[in-house]
Write an enzyme that holds these catalytic residues in place. Structure first.
Site, PDB file in Angstrom:
ATOM      1  N   SER A 406       0.825  -1.220   0.000  1.00 39.62           N
ATOM      2  CA  SER A 406       0.000   0.000   0.000  1.00 39.62           C
ATOM      3  C   SER A 406       0.849   1.255   0.000  1.00 39.62           C
ATOM      4  O   SER A 406       0.326   2.328  -0.217  1.00 39.62           O
ATOM      5  CB  SER A 406      -0.906   0.098   1.214  1.00 39.62           C
ATOM      6  OG  SER A 406      -1.113  -1.085   1.837  1.00 39.62           O
ATOM      7  N   HIS A 427      -2.538  -2.719  -6.344  1.00 38.27           N
ATOM      8  CA  HIS A 427      -2.993  -2.386  -4.996  1.00 38.27           C
ATOM      9  C   HIS A 427      -4.494  -2.580  -4.902  1.00 38.27           C
ATOM     10  O   HIS A 427      -5.276  -1.769  -5.399  1.00 38.27           O
ATOM     11  CB  HIS A 427      -2.587  -0.939  -4.666  1.00 38.27           C
ATOM     12  CG  HIS A 427      -2.962  -0.528  -3.282  1.00 38.27           C
ATOM     13  ND1 HIS A 427      -3.349   0.745  -2.958  1.00 38.27           N
ATOM     14  CD2 HIS A 427      -3.030  -1.247  -2.127  1.00 38.27           C
ATOM     15  CE1 HIS A 427      -3.636   0.787  -1.660  1.00 38.27           C
ATOM     16  NE2 HIS A 427      -3.460  -0.398  -1.147  1.00 38.27           N
ATOM     17  N   GLU A 439      -5.606  -0.064  -7.880  1.00 41.98           N
ATOM     18  CA  GLU A 439      -4.590   0.871  -8.369  1.00 41.98           C
ATOM     19  C   GLU A 439      -3.505   0.042  -9.061  1.00 41.98           C
ATOM     20  O   GLU A 439      -2.917  -0.855  -8.449  1.00 41.98           O
ATOM     21  CB  GLU A 439      -3.968   1.649  -7.198  1.00 41.98           C
ATOM     22  CG  GLU A 439      -4.829   2.798  -6.692  1.00 41.98           C
ATOM     23  CD  GLU A 439      -4.194   3.537  -5.525  1.00 41.98           C
ATOM     24  OE1 GLU A 439      -4.077   4.771  -5.582  1.00 41.98           O
ATOM     25  OE2 GLU A 439      -3.805   2.878  -4.528  1.00 41.98           O
ATOM     26  N   ASN A 477      -4.204   6.399  -0.837  1.00 43.37           N
ATOM     27  CA  ASN A 477      -3.780   6.476   0.561  1.00 43.37           C
ATOM     28  C   ASN A 477      -2.964   7.731   0.840  1.00 43.37           C
ATOM     29  O   ASN A 477      -2.933   8.233   1.955  1.00 43.37           O
ATOM     30  CB  ASN A 477      -2.990   5.222   0.953  1.00 43.37           C
ATOM     31  CG  ASN A 477      -3.927   4.052   1.216  1.00 43.37           C
ATOM     32  OD1 ASN A 477      -5.140   4.238   1.317  1.00 43.37           O
ATOM     33  ND2 ASN A 477      -3.384   2.844   1.303  1.00 43.37           N
TER      34      ASN A 477
END
Ligand code: 3H9
Length: 697
Positions: A406, A427, A439, A477
């Protein structure tokens, strides 16, 4: 002679065939062609007209690209009225999807036949509008109010057999739409079937519309169109006549047409389609995918394996020990049982997957033949490098080597092995078999066909895939950590987590940030904070300790029953945890901060502005290719309200200059956090929007 509506005579039946690929949208040329076709059929003395679509579908609706532009005649509502008023017998034959204006055209025909695989629906509310060509007036006359409200307020697609039982279709028959349509029209003529105009049917019986309006408004979490649709259907029951009901529908339709929600939802519609169209992948073939490997069978690995198995791929799952492999199998089996319960998988297919398509292994050699492998092991660079070294040694040439990290630096992982161009980040979001976002993180050396393979896998798994560049947290994130920090700052300055959560759910988020932390596990944020502090944080970063204190006491949120909220057994929503505010007050006192009052409006404004500013940095640095990539990431991975279209569409709608002014004002108190994104400054200086950038790329 219309290019998009082909006119043909078969004996006394005029055939109007739509040829407007890909989805036969009812753009101005199609509308003109239909009108001309009806007029010609009448002038030539035909007795019936058949309308059907060539290619993959009947009309999938009005042409959404025309919205917001000056209307061109004939307008769809007038065309529908004209079709219905024809003295000829008008029949439509449906296949593919008859949606929105497409179903409205069908409802203005006198008879409707469809192939069994056809689907019908009025999905306009999902675009922030309501059916505007008589759908809210004709459908309830045919099905009754309750069934019509269900279809119109949810936008759900109804399969032909159900539509037949609802009375929307008159006949369902296997075959080619043209052939079944012609045979049906002939049969109706032979039987002297009467013209049957829905507008002449009696008004439907009313229900308690105020109660329906309130219920739909509540369910929509701030989305207006479904509730407005209730009022339009109400007009079908209560207006003096059909024309008056239609006028009310038009009025409500036009109000919504100018709304921000309409703009946001249509942006979301096109953005989610544009997101996987990357110029650099034009003509690049993905590598073949039959069998994939997954390393690590925890929640994430098991979720990825489940998604792949459900998509028909064979999976080799690698774990450290037979016991861990067994536990991973149990997790996958539980996920698959969930799919059976939801009617997404038959129990035979469930058994076949577990017996024949899932291989459990504890030895890397089992991965020697897989086409792609995704590691979902512990988030630690040394551990990841070890895994990749083993993959480098055993995987076949051309295998794609993916990491589900991540935030770790994928360039560093790729640089540690001999085949860096095969390495990509994939991801997933937890639970990976449910969450739609993927992602695809492209490292410096990643080969284009490896990126294309990532997108191909995403498509196969039914994900919405977004291209991201390498940075701490990639697109989603990274932005999350900024707006989450903004929420923490507001808590230090005087807002409570509960006020913040409420203000943001009222704004339309599925959950507030503190409830999300409880769901994800407070230990995750704790680990991140410890990592960042250990790496040497800038002294200007505003830090807090109250969340650490919760974790130190063993409270990690939902999984331990206690976090910002207290969770009763079996309850997903919690009540405020009374231990939290004293911890916050102690933190404020220790930092010498005097709490102040926040309005909900300021909370939303600061939170959104922090999100937009970081998103603009992410786009400016090329981590996201276009603003729309950020929007889709937040919509699909972070519960962002779809009717705002995404954070950068929200910024466009609210005015970039105002966003920048707020940032500059707030930077007077915290210049480190509120550093304006250079891209935002540039757009404001040039008087341009994020959407202008979407159009350029
Ligand atoms: C309406 O009808 C209003 C009326 O009540 C009143 C008017 C007065 N227009 O999704 P796909 C494009 S509102 C223009 O990838 P699939 C789409 O952008 C409308 N373009 O295929 C894409 O373009 P590209 C109510 C449209 O097989 C290409 O077609 N109708 C439209 O996965 C292929 O689309 C709806 O809301 C359109 N209406 O799914 C239905 N629709 O290739 C909206 C599609 O350049 N459409 N395009 O990216 C859908 O739900 C899906 O497209 C459909 C096909 C299920 C039809």
């Amino acid at each position: 002679m219309s290019q998009v509506i082909r006119y043909e005579r078969i004996d006394d039946i005029a055939v109007l065939a739509a040829q407007n690929p890909p989805v036969n949208a009812l753009g101005v040329d199609v509308r003109r062609g239909l009108l001309a076709g009806i007029e010609r059929a009448e002038a030539e003395g035909a007795r019936a007209v058949l309308i059907y679509g060539e290619g993959r579908t009947f009309f999938a609706g009005a042409d959404i690209r025309e919205f917001g532009k000056p209307p061109q005649d004939p307008w769809l509502p007038a065309l529908c009225d004209r079709i219905e008023a024809s003295p000829l017998l008008v029949v439509s034959a449906l296949h593919g999807t008859a949606l929105g204006g497409g179903l409205e055209v069908a409802l203005s025909c006198h008879y409707r036949i469809a192939v069994p695989s056809a689907k019908i629906g009025l999905p306009e509310v999902n675009l922030g509008i309501i059916p505007g060509a008589g759908g809210t007036q004709r459908l309830p006359r045919v099905t009754g109010v309750e069934a019509a409200l269900d279809m119109i307020t949810t936008g759900r697609h109804v399969r032909a057999p159900e539509a037949l039982s609802m009375g929307v279709l008159d006949c369902v028959k296997e075959g080619d739409p043209r052939e079944i349509g012609l045979a049906y029209a002939r049969e109706l003529l032979d039987n002297n079937a009467p013209r049957r105009a829905v507008c002449d049917m009696p008004a439907p019986a009313p229900i308690d519309f105020d109660a329906a309006y309130d219920a739909v408004l509540k369910k929509g979490r701030g989305q207006l169109s479904p509730a407005v649709a209730v009022r339009a259907v109400q007009a079908a029951c209560e207006a003096d006549d059909f024309a008056a009901g239609q006028a009310r529908e038009r009025e409500l339709f036009m109000e919504l047409m100018t709304s921000d929600q309409r703009k946001g939802l249509i942006h979301a519609f096109f953005a989610e389609r544009a997101v996987s169209k990357l110029p650099e992948l034009q003509g690049v073939e993905p590598r073949p995918l039959h069998q994939i490997g997954v390393i690590g069978g925890g929640t994430m690995g098991a979720g990825i394996a489940t998604a792949a198995l459900l998509a028909g791929l064979d999976v080799v799952l690698l774990e450290m020990s037979p016991e861990a492999a067994h536990a991973a199998r149990d997790r996958i089996a539980a996920n698959l049982s969930g799919a059976v319960k939801r009617g997404k998988l038959s129990s035979d297919a469930h058994d076949d997957i577990l017996q024949n398509r899932l291989t459990l292994a504890t030895d890397y050699d089992a991965l020697s033949h897989v086409d792609l492998v995704i590691e979902a092991v512990f988030e630690d660079m040394a551990v990841k490098k070890q895994v990749f070294a083993r993959l480098d040694a055993v995987c076949k040439d051309g295998a794609v080597l993916a990491t589900n990290t991540s935030y770790l630096d994928i360039n560093e992982i790729a640089g540690s092995i001999s085949r860096s161009s095969d390495v990509v980040g994939l991801h997933f979001f937890s639970p990976a078999h449910v969450m739609k976002l993927l992602e695809v993180v492209v490292a410096d050396q990643t080969a284009p066909e490896v990126v294309a393979t990532g997108f191909a896998l995403g498509k196969r798994l039914g994900k919405v895939s977004v291209r991201a560049g390498v940075c701490d947290g990639f697109i989603g994130n990274r932005i999350l950590s900024t707006y989450r920090a903004c929420a923490d700052h507001m808590v230090l300055d005087g807002a409570s987590p509960y006020q913040i959560d409420k203000a943001l759910t009222d704004f339309g988020f599925a959950m507030g940030p503190f409830a999300v932390s409880d769901l994800a596990g407070l230990d995750i944020g704790w680990a991140t904070r410890k990592r960042k502090r250990a790496a040497g944080q800038d002294p200007r970063v505003r830090d807090s300790s109250y969340a650490d204190k919760l974790c130190e006491a063993g409270h990690f949120g939902q999984k331990t029953g206690k976090g910002y909220y207290l969770y009763e057994k079996g309850q997903r929503a919690g009540l405020p945890n009374p231990e939290v505010m004293p911890l916050i007050e102690a933190d404020r006192a220790a930092q010498g901060l005097a709490p102040r009052v926040f309005t909900d409006e300021e909370i939303v404004r600061r939170y959104m502005t922090a999100m937009v500013n970081e998103a603009a940095k992410v786009v400016g640095e090329g981590i996201a290719r276009r603003p729309l990539d950020v929007d889709v990431t937040l919509l699909y991975g972070y519960g962002f309200p779809r009717y705002w279209g995404g954070p950068l569409k929200w910024a466009d709608l609210n005015g970039l200059a105002d966003v920048l002014t707020d940032i500059r004002n707030w930077s007077e108190d915290d210049a480190y956090f509120w550093q304006p994104a250079p891209l935002l400054e540039q757009l404001v200086a040039e008087g341009r929007s994020f959407d202008d950038l979407n159009k350029e790329n």
